[in-house]
Design an enzyme around this catalytic site. Structure first.
Site, short mmCIF file in Angstrom:
data_model
loop_
_atom_site.label_atom_id
_atom_site.label_comp_id
_atom_site.label_asym_id
_atom_site.label_seq_id
_atom_site.Cartn_x
_atom_site.Cartn_y
_atom_site.Cartn_z
N GLY A 135 0.80 -1.23 0.00
CA GLY A 135 0.00 0.00 0.00
C GLY A 135 0.83 1.28 0.00
NE ARG A 192 -4.49 9.11 -7.64
CZ ARG A 192 -4.30 8.03 -8.37
NH1 ARG A 192 -3.48 8.05 -9.40
NH2 ARG A 192 -4.96 6.90 -8.11
CG ASP A 269 -6.60 -1.94 -13.38
OD1 ASP A 269 -6.47 -2.57 -14.44
OD2 ASP A 269 -5.66 -1.70 -12.61
P1 AMP Z 1 -1.55 -0.44 -11.42
O1 AMP Z 1 -1.72 -1.26 -12.68
O2 AMP Z 1 -0.15 -0.10 -11.08
O3 AMP Z 1 -2.41 0.78 -11.47
O4 AMP Z 1 -2.03 -1.31 -10.18
C1 AMP Z 1 -2.83 -2.46 -10.27
C2 AMP Z 1 -3.39 -2.80 -8.92
O5 AMP Z 1 -2.34 -3.08 -7.99
C3 AMP Z 1 -4.25 -1.74 -8.27
O6 AMP Z 1 -5.32 -2.39 -7.65
C4 AMP Z 1 -3.32 -1.12 -7.27
O7 AMP Z 1 -4.03 -0.54 -6.19
C5 AMP Z 1 -2.49 -2.31 -6.81
N1 AMP Z 1 -1.18 -1.91 -6.30
C6 AMP Z 1 -0.12 -1.46 -6.99
N2 AMP Z 1 0.92 -1.20 -6.18
C7 AMP Z 1 0.52 -1.50 -4.93
C8 AMP Z 1 1.13 -1.46 -3.63
N3 AMP Z 1 2.39 -1.05 -3.45
N4 AMP Z 1 0.40 -1.85 -2.57
C9 AMP Z 1 -0.87 -2.27 -2.73
N5 AMP Z 1 -1.49 -2.34 -3.90
C10 AMP Z 1 -0.82 -1.96 -4.99
MG MG Z 2 -3.90 1.50 -11.32
#
Ligand code: AMP
Ligand code: MG
Length: 520
Positions: A135, A192, A269
């Site tokens: 997170g 943001r 997403d």
């Molecule tokens: P993204 O494609 O980077 O936008 O992320 C895909 C998913 O992974 C989303 O549900 C994000 O919230 C989750 N996510 C990415 N990095 C983290 C992190 N460090 N901790 C928790 N969830 C993450």
């Molecule tokens: Mg994302």
């Protein structure tokens, strides 16, 4: 700091009844309540004064302890309840199930001057959607998101905005290259802002779970608050809603193509329902013009999200959204018609956009050919996109003898410029010269118009990396310098001429410059 707080999102959408912040599947809910994690030594590094004033926060107030604590998750604004959203998504073409705000926490909604803004922290700790991750976010990726969102706004590209960039004071473990060598990096938090952080995946998750009731609640909320000009929610307006999302998505992607922005992870997403650029991860800016380029190392093999494929992926993602909305529309025809229209509009809009980059304001039957030949030429040898188009405005429609000199400094390696390459360019310039004779604009008029669509300054990958390296050493001046520079990307800024330059050689294969990973 007195904010005009609203709760439309949390009061009109179903909440997760489980109040525990534990990782799990969350059903029949649009969001879960979750509080940010307290941090060790929060420090605000940069603030966007413009966005603070959008929320009715004065400059004085942004310097307060209270502001710092709010934007780093160390204090909760009175009478607000932070939450994380539940969404799913198609990642790299496959349904991935529940994803959700794993490291984003929504703080509150602020109404000011007839605008409703949602304020969100990125990197403020775990939520029920954190799956296997922590997170948190690191300084590197936070600097990139913070600067790029504002740069995109000033380029005229639809985007979420940045309010603040802060250090958490905690260290975060990351394996940047995914090669089994994790290291500690400085933790950071970006606050943001957007009218909405809803994504295609927010609707897909309900459709995937056959939860039509809550799908309808969320779509009705979206139309009521973000597409109210369409009128009351109805089957007909669900179709109109999809049509507008499709149009906005196309507008956004045409702008990406115009400025040479490659998002890097166009999973559903990461597609905003408002057609805003969202989730700045392993994005990149074209240096050499190349339809096949992707900054994202995770995508190196298939290059699904390469520059030239972004418009197609936009359409593919809209198909997924159409499928998600189908249960409340129950008619295939109108959805298909909208998706077909996207293809037609794309051809048309893309031509218009390229014509504007070339300073062509009338239509001519051979324009498409002229543009295709240009795109071929740009890929003969490594040619800097931004410098090329900016310099093209200096083309003289009275005397073409100087043509090649105008673009010479867009070439990365002058030794590459063989006679064959010169012949191809001279041929193209001859045609362009003739084509310009059909336009009534003078050189000066054309230059002014071209310079309004071809930016002089973009956030080149190595520029962010320089700012990151400095920030890592505790010097934040370059963050501010780039922030100020990118407020006027279309203007001549003689003092900033050094940023109108090709990527330096050291950055060619450097991690963070040409290769970006999702590790953030
Ligand atoms: P993204 O494609 O980077 O936008 O992320 C895909 C998913 O992974 C989303 O549900 C994000 O919230 C989750 N996510 C990415 N990095 C983290 C992190 N460090 N901790 C928790 N969830 C993450
Ligand atoms: Mg994302």
């Amino acid at each position: 700091m007195k904010l005009n707080i609203k709760n439309t999102f949390t009061s009109e959408n179903p909440a997760d009844s489980n109040l525990e912040n534990s990782r799990r599947q969350v059903t029949e809910a649009v969001f879960s309540y979750a509080n940010p994690k307290k941090t060790n030594a929060p420090k605000v590094l940069h603030i966007s004064p413009e966005m603070a004033s959008e929320l009715n926060i004065s400059e004085e107030e942004t310097k307060s302890e209270f502001f710092k604590n709010i934007v780093t998750g160390n204090e909760i604004y009175p009478n607000t309840k932070p939450f994380a959203m539940c969404y799913g998504g198609h990642q790299f073409g496959n349904w991935a199930g529940q994803l959700g705000d794993g490291r984003a926490i929504n703080l509150f909604e602020v109404q000011h001057q007839n605008k409703n803004w949602k304020v969100q922290l990125k990197g403020a700790g775990e939520t029920p959607y954190s799956r296997t991750a922590d997170g948190l976010a690191v300084l590197r990726s936070s600097v990139r998101e913070y600067l790029c969102a504002e740069a995109m706004f000033h380029l005229g590209v639809a985007t979420t905005r940045s309010l603040s960039l802060s250090l958490s004071g905690d260290d975060v473990l990351r394996d940047v290259l995914y090669d089994g060598n994790p290291a500690y990096e400085k933790g950071a938090i970006v606050s943001r802002i957007s009218p909405s952080f809803l994504r295609f995946g927010n609707y897909e998750i309900f459709a995937a779970r056959k939860d039509v009731k809550n799908l309808k609640v969320l779509v009705d909320y979206t139309i009521k608050h973000h597409f109210s000009h369409l009128g009351k929610p109805s089957k007909e307006n669900y179709i109109n809603f999809f049509k507008e999302v499709s149009e906005r998505t196309l507008n956004m992607i045409i702008d990406w193509q115009r400025v040479g922005f490659v998002h890097g992870v166009m999973n559903t997403d990461n597609m905003s329902i408002l057609g805003l650029t969202i989730d700045y991860g392993p994005y990149g800016w074209l240096e050499g013009f190349d339809f096949g380029w992707t900054p994202n190392t995770t995508d190196r093999q298939h290059k699904r999200y390469r520059y030239g494929n972004q418009p197609n992926i936009g359409l593919w993602n809209l198909y997924q959204l159409a499928n998600a909305l189908y249960p409340i529309i129950e008619e295939v025809e109108p959805l298909n018609a909208i998706l077909e229209q996207y293809k037609i509009d794309f051809e048309h809009r893309s031509l218009r956009m390229m014509q504007s980059k070339l300073g062509l304001y009338t239509n001519h039957k051979d324009d498409l050919k002229l543009i295709q030949n240009l795109e071929d030429n740009l890929q003969l040898v490594e040619t800097d996109m931004t410098i090329f188009f900016r310099n093209l405005a200096n083309f003289d429609k009275v005397d073409k003898s100087n043509s090649l000199n105008i673009i010479e400094n867009a070439f990365y390696n002058l030794d590459d410029i063989s006679d064959e390459v010169k012949i191809q360019w001279n041929l193209w310039f001859d045609t362009y010269f003739q084509r310009l004779q059909m336009e009534f604009h003078t050189n000066e008029d054309r230059k002014e118009k071209m310079n309004a669509v071809n930016p002089k300054y973009v956030l080149r990958n190595y520029m962010s990396q320089l700012a990151i390296d400095e920030a890592d050493k505790g010097n934040y001046d370059l963050i501010d310098e780039l922030f100020q520079l990118l407020k006027k990307p279309y203007s001549e800024q003689p003092k900033n001429q050094k940023w109108f330059a090709k990527r330096p050689e050291w950055a060619r294969n450097k991690v963070g410059c040409s290769m970006l990973s999702c590790s953030s």
